[in-house]
Design a protein around this motif. Structure first.
Motif, PDB file in Angstrom:
ATOM      1  N   LEU A   1      -4.978  -8.292  -2.070  1.00 39.07           N
ATOM      2  CA  LEU A   1      -3.903  -8.048  -1.140  1.00 39.07           C
ATOM      3  C   LEU A   1      -2.605  -8.767  -1.527  1.00 39.07           C
ATOM      4  CD1 LEU A   1      -5.929  -8.240   2.227  1.00 39.07           C
ATOM      5  CD2 LEU A   1      -5.077  -6.251   0.768  1.00 39.07           C
ATOM      6  N   ALA A   2      -2.604 -10.042  -2.143  1.00 38.85           N
ATOM      7  CA  ALA A   2      -1.487 -10.655  -2.272  1.00 38.85           C
ATOM      8  C   ALA A   2      -0.697  -9.916  -3.331  1.00 38.85           C
ATOM      9  CB  ALA A   2      -1.525 -11.986  -2.730  1.00 38.85           C
ATOM     10  N   VAL A   3      -1.363  -9.536  -4.531  1.00 40.18           N
ATOM     11  CA  VAL A   3      -0.607  -8.852  -5.482  1.00 40.18           C
ATOM     12  C   VAL A   3       0.048  -7.420  -4.934  1.00 40.18           C
ATOM     13  CG1 VAL A   3      -1.250  -7.574  -7.611  1.00 40.18           C
ATOM     14  CG2 VAL A   3      -2.191  -9.707  -7.393  1.00 40.18           C
ATOM     15  N   VAL A   4      -0.719  -6.722  -4.027  1.00 36.88           N
ATOM     16  CA  VAL A   4      -0.399  -5.733  -3.783  1.00 36.88           C
ATOM     17  C   VAL A   4       0.838  -5.764  -2.630  1.00 36.88           C
ATOM     18  CG1 VAL A   4      -0.921  -3.512  -2.262  1.00 36.88           C
ATOM     19  CG2 VAL A   4      -2.474  -4.316  -3.655  1.00 36.88           C
ATOM     20  N   ARG A   5       0.748  -6.898  -1.915  1.00 36.58           N
ATOM     21  CA  ARG A   5       1.969  -7.067  -0.943  1.00 36.58           C
ATOM     22  C   ARG A   5       3.185  -7.308  -1.953  1.00 36.58           C
ATOM     23  NH1 ARG A   5      -1.822  -9.719   2.370  1.00 36.58           N
ATOM     24  NH2 ARG A   5      -1.589 -11.793   1.280  1.00 36.58           N
ATOM     25  N   ARG A   6       3.227  -8.196  -3.153  1.00 36.20           N
ATOM     26  CA  ARG A   6       4.111  -8.240  -4.175  1.00 36.20           C
ATOM     27  C   ARG A   6       4.850  -6.985  -4.594  1.00 36.20           C
ATOM     28  NH1 ARG A   6       1.198 -12.918  -5.109  1.00 36.20           N
ATOM     29  NH2 ARG A   6       0.279 -11.957  -7.269  1.00 36.20           N
TER      30      ARG A   6
ATOM     31  N   VAL B   1       4.636  -4.125  -2.922  1.00 33.26           N
ATOM     32  CA  VAL B   1       5.157  -3.259  -2.133  1.00 33.26           C
ATOM     33  C   VAL B   1       6.655  -4.152  -1.888  1.00 33.26           C
ATOM     34  CG1 VAL B   1       5.454  -2.985   0.237  1.00 33.26           C
ATOM     35  CG2 VAL B   1       3.203  -2.767  -0.857  1.00 33.26           C
ATOM     36  N   ARG B   2       6.703  -5.384  -1.974  1.00 30.94           N
ATOM     37  CA  ARG B   2       8.155  -5.955  -1.749  1.00 30.94           C
ATOM     38  C   ARG B   2       9.041  -5.549  -2.838  1.00 30.94           C
ATOM     39  NH1 ARG B   2       5.158 -10.651  -1.250  1.00 30.94           N
ATOM     40  NH2 ARG B   2       4.408 -10.827   0.992  1.00 30.94           N
ATOM     41  N   ALA B   3       8.523  -5.588  -3.793  1.00 31.49           N
ATOM     42  CA  ALA B   3       9.435  -5.230  -5.217  1.00 31.49           C
ATOM     43  C   ALA B   3       9.750  -3.554  -5.195  1.00 31.49           C
ATOM     44  CB  ALA B   3       8.389  -5.250  -6.670  1.00 31.49           C
ATOM     45  N   GLN B   4       8.716  -2.928  -4.790  1.00 29.45           N
ATOM     46  CA  GLN B   4       9.329  -1.474  -4.549  1.00 29.45           C
ATOM     47  C   GLN B   4      10.397  -1.457  -3.402  1.00 29.45           C
ATOM     48  OE1 GLN B   4       8.532   1.362  -6.599  1.00 29.45           O
ATOM     49  NE2 GLN B   4      10.489   1.813  -5.492  1.00 29.45           N
TER      50      GLN B   4
ATOM     51  N   ALA C   1      10.274  -5.280   4.181  1.00 24.71           N
ATOM     52  CA  ALA C   1       9.316  -5.938   3.626  1.00 24.71           C
ATOM     53  C   ALA C   1       8.175  -6.706   4.566  1.00 24.71           C
ATOM     54  CB  ALA C   1      10.095  -7.194   2.815  1.00 24.71           C
ATOM     55  N   ARG C   2       8.373  -7.399   5.633  1.00 20.54           N
ATOM     56  CA  ARG C   2       7.684  -8.221   6.280  1.00 20.54           C
ATOM     57  C   ARG C   2       6.689  -7.247   7.037  1.00 20.54           C
ATOM     58  NH1 ARG C   2       9.572 -13.142   8.792  1.00 20.54           N
ATOM     59  NH2 ARG C   2       8.887 -13.988   7.092  1.00 20.54           N
ATOM     60  N   PRO C   3       7.329  -6.113   7.870  1.00 19.93           N
ATOM     61  CA  PRO C   3       6.517  -5.287   8.577  1.00 19.93           C
ATOM     62  C   PRO C   3       5.641  -4.287   7.521  1.00 19.93           C
ATOM     63  CG  PRO C   3       8.726  -4.594   8.899  1.00 19.93           C
ATOM     64  CD  PRO C   3       8.853  -5.897   8.172  1.00 19.93           C
ATOM     65  N   ALA C   4       6.012  -3.826   6.407  1.00 18.48           N
ATOM     66  CA  ALA C   4       5.571  -3.112   5.451  1.00 18.48           C
ATOM     67  C   ALA C   4       4.271  -3.823   5.063  1.00 18.48           C
ATOM     68  CB  ALA C   4       6.224  -2.665   4.351  1.00 18.48           C
ATOM     69  N   ALA C   5       4.372  -5.194   4.499  1.00 19.31           N
ATOM     70  CA  ALA C   5       3.321  -6.138   4.090  1.00 19.31           C
ATOM     71  C   ALA C   5       2.371  -6.164   5.036  1.00 19.31           C
ATOM     72  CB  ALA C   5       3.953  -7.396   3.611  1.00 19.31           C
ATOM     73  N   MET C   6       2.608  -6.450   6.261  1.00 19.01           N
ATOM     74  CA  MET C   6       1.614  -6.536   7.430  1.00 19.01           C
ATOM     75  C   MET C   6       0.889  -5.145   7.608  1.00 19.01           C
ATOM     76  SD  MET C   6       0.908  -5.767  10.983  1.00 19.01           S
ATOM     77  CE  MET C   6       2.085  -4.906  11.387  1.00 19.01           C
ATOM     78  N   GLY C   7       1.428  -4.308   7.543  1.00 22.93           N
ATOM     79  CA  GLY C   7       0.917  -2.592   7.553  1.00 22.93           C
ATOM     80  C   GLY C   7       0.074  -2.215   6.526  1.00 22.93           C
ATOM     81  N   VAL C   8       0.316  -2.689   5.343  1.00 21.42           N
ATOM     82  CA  VAL C   8      -0.440  -2.566   4.082  1.00 21.42           C
ATOM     83  C   VAL C   8      -1.518  -3.229   4.291  1.00 21.42           C
ATOM     84  CG1 VAL C   8      -0.511  -2.826   1.617  1.00 21.42           C
ATOM     85  CG2 VAL C   8       1.441  -1.564   2.641  1.00 21.42           C
TER      86      VAL C   8
END
Length: 125
Positions: A10-15, A17-20, A30-37
Motif C-alpha cells: 500500500l505505501a508504494v501504491v500511495r507514492r 498515486v501521489r506522483a501521478q 493527494a491526501r483524499p486519493a491516497a485514503m480512497g485507494v
C-alpha cells in the motif's frame, strides 16, 4: 496498474498515486486519493478470494476518477459505522470524502466488479 492488494504494497501504491497526481498538477487531491485507494485495496485484501486487482487513475475535466477492479462479485455496502469497532468505517469515510462513488458488476460473463470514486480539484474550480 495490475497488482496484488497486499498490505505491504500500500505505501508504494500511495507514492505512485501521489506522483501521478503531481504530474497532473492536482496535488490537492493527494491526501483524499491516497485514503480512497488504501480503502479500496484493503477491501480487496479483506473480502476478495483473490488479491489480484487493477487500479486505474484517470484525469477528468475537473479532477480524477480512481477505480479498482477485482474478481469478487459482491458489491460494497456503506453502513453507518460503529466508531468503537476496529473496522467498518472505510467505505463510509470514502462516501463522505469523494464527490461521487459507485460499484458496478463486471461485464456479463466476467467475474468481479469495479469500485470507483471521483475527486474534484479545487484548483480547477
Amino acid at each position: 496498474m495490475s497488482l496484488d492488494a497486499a498490505p505491504h504494497a500500500l505505501a508504494v501504491v500511495r507514492r505512485i498515486v501521489r506522483a501521478q497526481l503531481r504530474a497532473w498538477e492536482v496535488e490537492d487531491l493527494a491526501r483524499p486519493a491516497a485514503m480512497g485507494v488504501t480503502e479500496l485495496l484493503s477491501n480487496v485484501h479483506k473480502h476478495a478470494k483473490s488479491p489480484e486487482c487493477v487500479l486505474t487513475l484517470r484525469r477528468i475535466a475537473d479532477g480524477i476518477r480512481v477505480s479498482v477492479s477485482d474478481k469478487e462479485p459482491e458489491l460494497p455496502v456503506v453502513r453507518e459505522p460503529d466508531f468503537l469497532s476496529e473496522s467498518g468505517r472505510g467505505m463510509f469515510l470514502l462516501s463522505k470524502t469523494a464527490h461521487a462513488w459507485g460499484a458496478i458488476p463486471a461485464p456479463e460473463g466476467a467475474p468481479g466488479k469495479e469500485v470507483w470514486f471521483v475527486l474534484k480539484s479545487e484548483v480547477d474550480g
